[in-house]
Write an enzyme that holds these catalytic residues in place. Sequence first.
Site, PDB file in Angstrom:
ATOM      1  N   GLU A  37       0.830  -1.037  -0.299  1.00  0.00           N
ATOM      2  CA  GLU A  37       0.061  -0.107  -0.103  1.00  0.00           C
ATOM      3  C   GLU A  37       0.937   1.483   0.077  1.00  0.00           C
ATOM      4  O   GLU A  37       1.458   1.423   1.124  1.00  0.00           O
ATOM      5  CB  GLU A  37      -1.005  -0.248   1.020  1.00  0.00           C
ATOM      6  CG  GLU A  37      -1.967   1.196   1.414  1.00  0.00           C
ATOM      7  CD  GLU A  37      -3.016   1.236   2.013  1.00  0.00           C
ATOM      8  OE1 GLU A  37      -3.035  -0.075   2.828  1.00  0.00           O
ATOM      9  OE2 GLU A  37      -3.482   2.782   2.399  1.00  0.00           O
ATOM     10  N   ARG A 263       5.889 -13.008   9.236  1.00  0.00           N
ATOM     11  CA  ARG A 263       6.014 -11.658   8.949  1.00  0.00           C
ATOM     12  C   ARG A 263       7.674 -11.708   9.624  1.00  0.00           C
ATOM     13  O   ARG A 263       8.332 -12.923  10.936  1.00  0.00           O
ATOM     14  CB  ARG A 263       5.459 -10.199  10.091  1.00  0.00           C
ATOM     15  CG  ARG A 263       4.404 -10.279   9.848  1.00  0.00           C
ATOM     16  CD  ARG A 263       3.747  -9.234  10.962  1.00  0.00           C
ATOM     17  NE  ARG A 263       4.073  -7.952  10.422  1.00  0.00           N
ATOM     18  CZ  ARG A 263       3.249  -7.040   9.846  1.00  0.00           C
ATOM     19  NH1 ARG A 263       2.969  -7.583   8.859  1.00  0.00           N
ATOM     20  NH2 ARG A 263       4.663  -6.033   9.739  1.00  0.00           N
ATOM     21  N   LYS A 273       4.891   0.040   9.404  1.00  0.00           N
ATOM     22  CA  LYS A 273       4.801   1.578   8.740  1.00  0.00           C
ATOM     23  C   LYS A 273       4.496   2.551   9.725  1.00  0.00           C
ATOM     24  O   LYS A 273       4.504   3.930   9.827  1.00  0.00           O
ATOM     25  CB  LYS A 273       3.907   1.813   7.938  1.00  0.00           C
ATOM     26  CG  LYS A 273       4.721   1.086   6.538  1.00  0.00           C
ATOM     27  CD  LYS A 273       4.083   1.443   5.280  1.00  0.00           C
ATOM     28  CE  LYS A 273       3.648  -0.052   4.640  1.00  0.00           C
ATOM     29  NZ  LYS A 273       2.078   0.096   3.854  1.00  0.00           N
TER      30      LYS A 273
HETATM   31  P1  ATP Z   1       2.873  -2.274   7.837  1.00  0.00           P
HETATM   32  O1  ATP Z   1       2.388  -3.349   9.059  1.00  0.00           O
HETATM   33  O2  ATP Z   1       4.826  -2.280   8.562  1.00  0.00           O
HETATM   34  O3  ATP Z   1       1.917  -1.622   7.859  1.00  0.00           O
HETATM   35  P2  ATP Z   1       1.954  -3.952   5.877  1.00  0.00           P
HETATM   36  O4  ATP Z   1       2.055  -5.336   5.607  1.00  0.00           O
HETATM   37  O5  ATP Z   1       0.247  -2.733   6.233  1.00  0.00           O
HETATM   38  O6  ATP Z   1       2.680  -3.342   6.395  1.00  0.00           O
HETATM   39  P3  ATP Z   1       1.760  -3.570   3.296  1.00  0.00           P
HETATM   40  O7  ATP Z   1       2.223  -2.228   2.138  1.00  0.00           O
HETATM   41  O8  ATP Z   1      -0.018  -4.102   3.050  1.00  0.00           O
HETATM   42  O9  ATP Z   1       2.110  -3.453   4.481  1.00  0.00           O
HETATM   43  O10 ATP Z   1       2.725  -4.746   2.666  1.00  0.00           O
HETATM   44  C1  ATP Z   1       3.185  -5.172   1.718  1.00  0.00           C
HETATM   45  C2  ATP Z   1       3.439  -6.842   1.650  1.00  0.00           C
HETATM   46  O11 ATP Z   1       5.074  -6.108   2.237  1.00  0.00           O
HETATM   47  C3  ATP Z   1       2.790  -6.874   2.124  1.00  0.00           C
HETATM   48  O12 ATP Z   1       2.182  -8.377   1.207  1.00  0.00           O
HETATM   49  C4  ATP Z   1       3.093  -7.660   3.393  1.00  0.00           C
HETATM   50  O13 ATP Z   1       2.698  -9.231   4.333  1.00  0.00           O
HETATM   51  C5  ATP Z   1       4.787  -7.708   3.873  1.00  0.00           C
HETATM   52  N1  ATP Z   1       4.891  -7.664   4.801  1.00  0.00           N
HETATM   53  C6  ATP Z   1       5.149  -6.321   5.722  1.00  0.00           C
HETATM   54  N2  ATP Z   1       5.341  -6.274   6.453  1.00  0.00           N
HETATM   55  C7  ATP Z   1       6.303  -7.429   6.847  1.00  0.00           C
HETATM   56  C8  ATP Z   1       7.350  -8.373   7.463  1.00  0.00           C
HETATM   57  N3  ATP Z   1       7.738  -7.499   8.602  1.00  0.00           N
HETATM   58  N4  ATP Z   1       7.707  -9.205   6.951  1.00  0.00           N
HETATM   59  C9  ATP Z   1       6.688  -9.710   5.775  1.00  0.00           C
HETATM   60  N5  ATP Z   1       6.772  -8.721   5.311  1.00  0.00           N
HETATM   61  C10 ATP Z   1       5.849  -7.946   5.827  1.00  0.00           C
HETATM   62 MG    MG Z   2      -1.184  -3.384   4.585  1.00  0.00          MG
END
Ligand code: ATP
Ligand code: MG
Length: 562
Positions: A37, A263, A273
């Site tokens: 996102e 994760r 984020k």
């Molecule tokens: P955050 O929790 O930091 O806001 P998010 O999952 O909301 O991260 P997205 O932009 O939705 O952020 O993530 C894009 C991709 O990265 C998704 O497929 C998500 O599962 C993966 N991702 C995000 N954080 C991690 C992490 N700590 N380890 C592995 N994959 C991750």
């Molecule tokens: Mg997200």
Amino acid sequence: MNNPETSPTSNFIRQIIDEDLRDGRNGGRVATRFPPEPNGYLHLGHAKSICLNFGIAQDYHGTCNLRFDDTNPEKENVEYIESIQQDVQWLGYRWSELFFASDYFDRLYGFAEDLIRAGKAYVCDLDAEQMREYRGTLTEAGRDSPYRERSVDENLDLFRRMRAGEFEDGARVLRARIDMASPNINLRDPTLYRIRRGAVHHQTGEAWPIYPMYDYTHTLSDALEGITHSLCTLEFEDHRPLYNWFLDNLDVPAHPRQYEFGRLNLEYTVLSKRKLTELVAEGHVHGWDDPRMPTIAGIRRRGYPPEAIRDFCDRIGVTKSDGMVEMALLENSVREALDASAPRAMAVLNPLRVVIEDYPEDRVESMVASNHPKDDSMGTRGIPFTREVYIDRADFMEVAPNAKYKRLTLGGEVRLRNAYVIRCDRVVRDDAGAIVELRCSHDPATLGANPEGRKVKGVIHWVSARLGVPAEVRLYDRLFQVPNPGAAKDRDWREDLNPESLVTLQAVVEPMLAEAPAGSRFQFEREGYFCIDTRDSAPGHLVCNRTITLRDTWAKLSAQSW
Ligand code: ATP
Ligand code: MG
């Protein structure tokens, strides 16, 4: 097929793909995607997902799309979209195609009408609080919305009017009609569309007063792109039944399968984020690319090489559980990559002036130095040697503290690396009694040769006082001083910030560094790995970032504290 000799470590997802290929599924195709996102900068957690998705596409000769999951216009912007593309490329990957979920808004709208026509979606007028109340809890079934039995015609009419912008934000939503008693809360008539009339979307402008929700959008985007293996983190495991419900209840061109992996959580930092946004907004760091940030932009500016990140992601592997990874593991990958690739240089971080009294004032000798002790192909360079040089304050003590001390002492000898053996004859003090200068003499017979009749064991680095270049050196350290920030009871995670994560020094470095391009990386001998800062370094104002120390100083610290 995956060749175990050359490919990264296998994992449960690669095993699933191997099996699918053996069984001839998806016509032998492997298609993945990375779906961020655009509401922040990418961090090391995202790097894990990037390496996994793009790595699989590479190794199986498949495809990997970059898809912006852009359904929250208020939180997203073009700066994030651009940084994400830059970060993925910097990590060494190229996407097959670039998409925005908003590219599919028309088709998603059409699918929603299909659901309504099939009696599988309805417009609901409950407000947010009532929705919550009707939804039930983990132990209690939910209750049907009073609007659940609206006719297809009424639903179509209301949904079209939602789309036409007739209703206020929050007045109504479109919901899937699944099962309010399901033990899985995600299946209790989840919201598919909400009204956001005022929002201006970075891609679609003001074309849409309604926006589709994450699960709906994500599933259908995967299907429309023909993704075969939709990889996401574990918290989406409970969403998988909904993912499959959409695929089963709509006429979609493909049936991707969702698999969840753990994760990345990393010690001494935060990978969320939301928290990273707070660090930036509250001024705890100087922006998203502050070299202390675990963002891709931050570690790039810090000097971490992309191959170190890929190596790290390979080493941590992919499993079905969320674990906490030691910072030392990441740092080892960084040290290994830099040790192999970074040319050597000399930099004096805490300068102490040394006057070699028996060396001619106007003489400059070019000392030949190897650029890499283990890699001759990196060649040699000349370093100017003059009567006055700087050594590091840490390399001099009037009296040796013990027999193991090999550096310079009053009356003692030491070798200046790539140059002569010098002896300290006198010290010069300021009014307060602090040593400000050393008066020395040199042995001219010791250039590239051992001194006659005595052993000189110590070798220290130096920089010409006249021809060396001043540099602002930023010593970066871990952003937090505890492995799990905020874990202690009643403690805000910000209280665990390391107050010494940045120490700035005025150093003197060998002249060659003034010509080095921004971003280039070096080992400052005996000090650590450094890079030329890409943001603040300018002609006449050299700024060097410490990427990492030569050895793990934190391991020693925690050993001592026991
Ligand atoms: P955050 O929790 O930091 O806001 P998010 O999952 O909301 O991260 P997205 O932009 O939705 O952020 O993530 C894009 C991709 O990265 C998704 O497929 C998500 O599962 C993966 N991702 C995000 N954080 C991690 C992490 N700590 N380890 C592995 N994959 C991750
Ligand atoms: Mg997200």
